[in-house]
Scaffold this motif. Structure first.
Motif, PDB file in Angstrom:
ATOM      1  N   GLY A  64      -1.678  10.766   1.463  1.00 50.59           N
ATOM      2  CA  GLY A  64      -2.697  11.485   2.217  1.00 50.59           C
ATOM      3  C   GLY A  64      -3.638  10.517   2.920  1.00 50.59           C
ATOM      4  N   ILE A  65      -4.131   9.561   2.171  1.00 49.72           N
ATOM      5  CA  ILE A  65      -5.093   8.614   2.741  1.00 49.72           C
ATOM      6  C   ILE A  65      -4.425   7.743   3.791  1.00 49.72           C
ATOM      7  CG2 ILE A  65      -6.532   6.611   2.181  1.00 49.72           C
ATOM      8  CD1 ILE A  65      -7.256   8.003  -0.425  1.00 49.72           C
ATOM      9  N   THR A  66      -3.197   7.317   3.525  1.00 48.10           N
ATOM     10  CA  THR A  66      -2.492   6.471   4.498  1.00 48.10           C
ATOM     11  C   THR A  66      -2.253   7.216   5.801  1.00 48.10           C
ATOM     12  OG1 THR A  66      -1.407   5.345   2.671  1.00 48.10           O
ATOM     13  CG2 THR A  66      -0.479   5.008   4.844  1.00 48.10           C
ATOM     14  N   VAL A  67      -1.798   8.459   5.693  1.00 47.92           N
ATOM     15  CA  VAL A  67      -1.538   9.246   6.898  1.00 47.92           C
ATOM     16  C   VAL A  67      -2.821   9.419   7.703  1.00 47.92           C
ATOM     17  CG1 VAL A  67      -0.980  11.569   7.708  1.00 47.92           C
ATOM     18  CG2 VAL A  67       0.505  10.445   6.042  1.00 47.92           C
ATOM     19  N   LEU A 111      -8.144  -4.232  12.122  1.00 43.84           N
ATOM     20  CA  LEU A 111      -9.023  -3.845  11.015  1.00 43.84           C
ATOM     21  C   LEU A 111      -8.512  -2.592  10.316  1.00 43.84           C
ATOM     22  CD1 LEU A 111     -12.521  -4.562  12.588  1.00 43.84           C
ATOM     23  CD2 LEU A 111     -11.418  -5.784  10.707  1.00 43.84           C
ATOM     24  N   LEU A 112      -8.001  -1.654  11.094  1.00 44.37           N
ATOM     25  CA  LEU A 112      -7.488  -0.438  10.463  1.00 44.37           C
ATOM     26  C   LEU A 112      -6.225  -0.720   9.670  1.00 44.37           C
ATOM     27  CD1 LEU A 112      -8.463   2.104  13.153  1.00 44.37           C
ATOM     28  CD2 LEU A 112      -8.792   2.446  10.713  1.00 44.37           C
ATOM     29  N   TYR A 113      -5.402  -1.591  10.230  1.00 43.17           N
ATOM     30  CA  TYR A 113      -4.199  -1.968   9.497  1.00 43.17           C
ATOM     31  C   TYR A 113      -4.574  -2.653   8.184  1.00 43.17           C
ATOM     32  CZ  TYR A 113      -0.171  -4.747   8.190  1.00 43.17           C
ATOM     33  OH  TYR A 113       0.830  -5.342   7.483  1.00 43.17           O
ATOM     34  N   ALA A 114      -5.532  -3.589   8.263  1.00 42.30           N
ATOM     35  CA  ALA A 114      -5.994  -4.278   7.056  1.00 42.30           C
ATOM     36  C   ALA A 114      -6.576  -3.272   6.059  1.00 42.30           C
ATOM     37  CB  ALA A 114      -7.030  -5.338   7.413  1.00 42.30           C
ATOM     38  N   THR A 115      -7.293  -2.279   6.588  1.00 45.01           N
ATOM     39  CA  THR A 115      -7.867  -1.257   5.723  1.00 45.01           C
ATOM     40  C   THR A 115      -6.768  -0.460   5.019  1.00 45.01           C
ATOM     41  OG1 THR A 115      -9.709  -1.080   7.264  1.00 45.01           O
ATOM     42  CG2 THR A 115      -9.484   0.685   5.651  1.00 45.01           C
ATOM     43  N   VAL A 116      -5.732  -0.125   5.766  1.00 50.89           N
ATOM     44  CA  VAL A 116      -4.637   0.654   5.175  1.00 50.89           C
ATOM     45  C   VAL A 116      -3.994  -0.111   4.023  1.00 50.89           C
ATOM     46  CG1 VAL A 116      -2.324   1.595   5.585  1.00 50.89           C
ATOM     47  CG2 VAL A 116      -4.141   2.019   7.234  1.00 50.89           C
ATOM     48  N   ILE A 117      -3.625  -1.373   4.264  1.00 50.51           N
ATOM     49  CA  ILE A 117      -2.924  -2.086   3.191  1.00 50.51           C
ATOM     50  C   ILE A 117      -3.848  -2.394   2.015  1.00 50.51           C
ATOM     51  CG2 ILE A 117      -1.106  -3.068   4.664  1.00 50.51           C
ATOM     52  CD1 ILE A 117      -2.615  -5.744   4.434  1.00 50.51           C
TER      53      ILE A 117
END
Lengths: 298, 326
Positions: free
Chosen positions: B312-315, B249-255
């Protein structure tokens, strides 16, 4: 929008979570199928609308309330479209660019992927770090100087100008490296002992072993290129070099486009742009979903 | 490029931390003699990529930064070196530019509303198709995923008609049941939600596919045990599915977040930023400043502000990812 949310929200939080397995939830299953079917219909509605509208007459297109099924099926929209826009040329442009981008990605990304996975060379970890960093950089960061560069090189309105910025992507390198790591070293060592050169090993041993990865990369690169919009929009001024999406968007935003018939032409045009993609996808959907899952979770 | 750059990023970082895979590499790394054995070949295999990468990616990235400190304008397209250094002027101007601030706000709006909606609906679709439905799964998956692969310009054109205020599909449907639908794309209030809806429609398939892969990695007996303990659907979702899917879910959120921060095609084709800049996004603003007005120095500053925001948000999100997978 309203119809969407209204239909989607209630179905969502309540049921899908319920684990319906063999004994426990037989009674619930039909309900879940109803929910899934309604959701599927919502997802497919724009496609259906597009496909059906492409065959509608002007009267049907402007009918109020709208008609889904054309009262009379017609190819007028397609003939008008082909008359006014050079669709075969745009199609050819999109195809040439996508093929070139795909081929060069397959070659160059595999080569670097092989080097990163199987050849220990000084600076390898730095090269890999560079690839990883490149994955994070959004494409929009580069387009301004890229335009100046391409303009300076005289590559605006050329296939080279459309292809070169996408000729080798970091995603491809990453994907190929991941897959090539699973090729056993013993195999390569054996070939080396037999006197095979690195190029031979790469081309004759490694490449055949990573065909599934190449298939995945082909699909994603080809589609990425086919669907790409912002760079072809910038890198072409001459309509003869427009790709399909650019031609379609230009036509859609053209204020001179006649209202009634123009809309039917737009639907026909959209259908022609989307149809090859959907066809490829329908045939290769297993690779798609596996590709996404592998790239995401490996 | 956007299609292929995003997806691999986060797990790329994760993989980097693991020891390098191939057996041979680990062996070789110690001895300098075997290290140099492949030096030449390694670099020969790397060169084509690195050349293309250097010219068409690295150079433009640096050039954008340099341009952002200049007054790069239309005449500099042919004479780039004559652009004048203006220091941080572009950046200070940006943050006094109401239009840019509005674009920044709109982009934030797109992300804040669009990302959770995409993730939640994608997850629910995955649970529905993975656990609820057994027959015709392929049909459903293809249907849900099809919008992801289609040309955005083409579907945006269609959505424009679906949302048309005079004879559009939704307006007419609403009229039929006695409701008045707003002029979706012509209203400052509704234009953005309309674009977000379209983006959610388009992107939830990606989240769904990722989540299905994640769900299939959850051992069946974990669910079994929960059910034996009398967990209901909601408890199972909160107590088992979501926690175990957290990395996915976090990976999906990042992309999804990266994608939405860059959103360009939807407003470009559907609203051209209007009405009254209510759907002007940072990418669209940058495109216009750069290629319609040729304020390229200014547009470059915009590109870098967006880049810094994205990084910033990705990190931040990756840090969450790391903490949660430990």
């Amino acid at each position: 929008m309203t119809a969407e949310t209204v239909e989607k929200t209630p179905e969502a939080p309540v049921r899908p979570a319920r684990p319906v397995r063999r004994r426990t939830g037989r009674g619930r299953t039909p309900l879940l199928y109803v929910i899934a079917s309604v959701a599927l219909l919502v997802m497919a509605a724009p496609f259906l609308w597009m496909a059906l509208s492409a065959f509608k007459t002007k009267q049907d297109l402007t009918a109020n309330p709208p008609v889904w099924i054309p009262s009379r099926w017609t190819l007028d929209n397609f003939t008008a479209l082909l008359d006014q826009l050079d669709m075969p040329q745009y199609f050819l442009n999109s195809l040439i660019v996508a093929v070139l981008v795909t081929v060069s990605n397959l070659l160059f990304c595999s080569m670097l992927g092989y080097a990163l996975a199987k050849l220990d060379f000084t600076g390898r970890s730095k090269v890999f770090a560079l690839v990883l960093a490149a994955l994070m950089v959004p494409g929009n960061l580069m387009i301004l100087p890229l335009y100046v560069l391409m303009n300076g090189l005289g590559l605006i309105d050329t296939y080279a100008g459309l292809v070169l910025p996408f000729a080798a992507g970091a995603f491809g390198v990453f994907l190929m490296r991941q897959f090539m790591q699973s090729v056993p070293d013993e195999l390569l060592e054996a070939a080396r002992l037999d006197g095979a050169g690195e190029w031979y090993i790469f081309w004759r041993i490694v490449i055949p072993l990573v065909k599934p990865a190449l298939a995945t990369l082909t699909i994603f690169t080809f589609l990425g290129s086919w669907n790409n919009f912002i760079w072809p929009l910038i890198a072409t001024n001459d309509p003869d070099k427009y790709t399909l999406p650019v031609a379609l968007a230009t036509f859609a935003n053209d204020p001179n486009r006649t209202v009634g018939g123009g809309n039917g032409m737009l639907m026909a045009g959209s259908l022609l742009v989307v149809l090859p993609v959907l066809a490829v996808f329908a045939v290769l959907q297993r690779h798609f979903t596996q590709g996404i899952a592998t790239a995401g979770l490996k | 490029m956007s299609l292929t750059t995003g997806p691999a990023a986060p797990q790329a970082a994760a993989v980097d931390k693991s020891p390098h895979g191939g057996g041979g590499t680990g062996r070789d790394r110690r001895g300098n003699r075997s290290l140099s054995k492949h030096n030449l070949t390694g670099w020969l295999f790397s060169t084509p990529f690195l050349v293309l990468f250097g010219v068409f990616m690295l150079f433009p990235i640096v050039a954008t930064l340099l341009m952002s400190f200049t007054d790069f304008g239309a005449r500099n397209v042919t004479r780039p070196l004559e652009a004048e250094f203006v220091g941080l002027d572009n950046y200070t101007r940006l943050f006094q530019d109401d239009k840019f601030l509005k674009a920044l706000f709109n982009t934030g709006y797109f992300v804040v509303v669009g990302v959770p909606a995409t993730i939640v609906l994608g997850l629910l679709a995955a649970i529905l198709l993975n656990n609820g439905i057994h027959r015709a799964r392929t049909l459903f998956r293809v249907g849900f995923y099809a919008p992801v692969v289609t040309t955005i310009v083409a579907v945006a054109v269609v959505w424009r008609f679906v949302l048309d205020p005079s004879d559009g599909l939704i307006v007419s449907l609403a009229t039929e049941v006695g409701l008045t639908a707003p002029d979706f794309l012509g209203s400052e209030t509704w234009a953005m939600p309309s674009l977000i809806t379209m983006a959610v429609w388009r992107n939830l398939g990606t989240v769904m596919v990722l989540c299905i892969a994640g769900l299939q990695a959850i051992p069946a007996d974990v669910r079994e045990a929960a059910r034996l303990d009398g967990a209901g659907a909601w408890q199972e979702l909160r107590g088992i599915t979501v926690p175990l899917l957290r990395p996915t879910l976090l990976y999906a959120t990042v992309i999804t977040t990266i994608g939405y921060l860059n959103v360009f095609e939807e407003p470009f084709v559907m609203t051209q930023g209007g009405p009254s800049d209510s759907t002007l996004t940072v990418s669209l603003d940058m495109y216009r400043e750069g290629f319609n007005f040729f304020h390229m120095g200014y547009a470059s500053a915009m590109a870098y502000v967006l880049f810094v925001v994205i990084m910033g948000i990705t990190v931040l999100q990756l840090r969450l990812l790391k903490d949660n997978t430990r």
